[in-house]
Design an enzyme around this catalytic site. Structure first.
Site, short mmCIF file in Angstrom:
data_model
loop_
_atom_site.label_atom_id
_atom_site.label_comp_id
_atom_site.label_asym_id
_atom_site.label_seq_id
_atom_site.Cartn_x
_atom_site.Cartn_y
_atom_site.Cartn_z
CB CYS A 102 -0.97 0.23 1.21
SG CYS A 102 -0.27 0.08 2.76
CG ASN A 118 4.34 -1.61 4.90
OD1 ASN A 118 5.58 -1.91 5.56
ND2 ASN A 118 3.34 -2.76 5.08
CB CYS A 170 -3.57 1.72 7.21
SG CYS A 170 -3.46 3.13 8.28
NE ARG A 171 -4.33 1.61 1.72
CZ ARG A 171 -4.25 2.18 0.61
NH1 ARG A 171 -5.14 2.02 -0.15
NH2 ARG A 171 -3.21 2.91 0.47
CB SER A 172 0.28 -3.51 2.93
OG SER A 172 1.15 -2.38 3.53
P1 4NP Z 1 -1.59 2.87 4.06
O1 4NP Z 1 -2.24 4.34 4.60
O2 4NP Z 1 -1.18 3.08 2.90
O3 4NP Z 1 -2.99 1.86 4.30
O4 4NP Z 1 -0.63 2.37 5.24
C1 4NP Z 1 -1.69 5.38 4.82
C2 4NP Z 1 -0.88 5.73 5.87
C3 4NP Z 1 -0.27 6.82 5.98
C4 4NP Z 1 -0.28 7.74 4.68
C5 4NP Z 1 -0.90 7.48 3.68
C6 4NP Z 1 -1.87 6.41 3.63
N1 4NP Z 1 0.31 8.87 4.82
O5 4NP Z 1 0.22 9.87 3.93
O6 4NP Z 1 1.33 9.37 5.70
#
Ligand code: 4NP
Length: 162
Positions: A11, A14, A16-18
């Site tokens: 994702c 790294n 939340c989703r992955s």
């Molecule tokens: P992820 O979510 O891609 O599912 O881990 C996010 C976590 C942090 C950020 C973006 C997406 N950020 O912009 O910091």
């Protein structure tokens, strides 16, 4: 016959989703009694959270709703070597997939695809990012991740019987 298979979930951050997908997929292969057959990992396309554990809300959701402890995972950035090292590189959304395709060596990956493309039931193309979402963000995220992971595991098992 089962043979060793490696899967990398990707994702943006790294956190939340992955990591959730990594935890869910690992629990599915453990339920099958096949943890030794699989290498499961996750990474982010960005550098934003390198070295950080999953987001506290992601950890809480995994623990309370799924009984999964993902607290020991640490965010890392995807690297070109991953495309050769992993049999399946699985993107959470179309932007992640585009970003992955723009990296050197991505063409050498045997299976680079969206997680939703493996789901055997209709699901939205993109796993929504709960980091930017409202309270129900995790509900929808979890449903797509679960359907995608189940379908991916079925797809892998089908390759074993071919
Ligand atoms: P992820 O979510 O891609 O599912 O881990 C996010 C976590 C942090 C950020 C973006 C997406 N950020 O912009 O910091």
């Amino acid at each position: 016959m089962p043979h060793e298979t490696s899967v990398l979930f990707v994702c943006l951050g790294n956190i939340c989703r992955s990591p959730l997908a990594e935890g869910i997929f690992r629990s599915l292969v453990e339920a099958l009694g096949m943890p030794a057959v699989f290498t499961v990992d996750s990474a982010g396309t960005s550098r934003y959270h390198i070295g950080n554990p999953p987001h506290p809300q992601t950890q809480e959701h995994a623990r309370k709703t799924l009984g999964l402890d993902i607290s020991s995972l640490k965010a890392r950035q995807v690297r070109s070597e991953d495309f050769n090292a992993f049999d399946y590189v699985v993107a959470m959304d179309r932007e992640n997939l585009e970003d992955l395709r723009s990296l050197p060596e991505s063409h050498s990956c045997k299976n680079l695809a969206l997680l939703s493309s493996y789901a055997r039931t209709p699901v939205p193309a993109d796993v929504p990012d709960p980091y930017f979402g409202g309270d129900d963000g995790f509900g929808i995220t979890q449903r797509i991740v679960e359907q995608g992971c189940r379908g991916l595991l079925q797809t892998i098992q089908e390759t074993w019987s071919q």
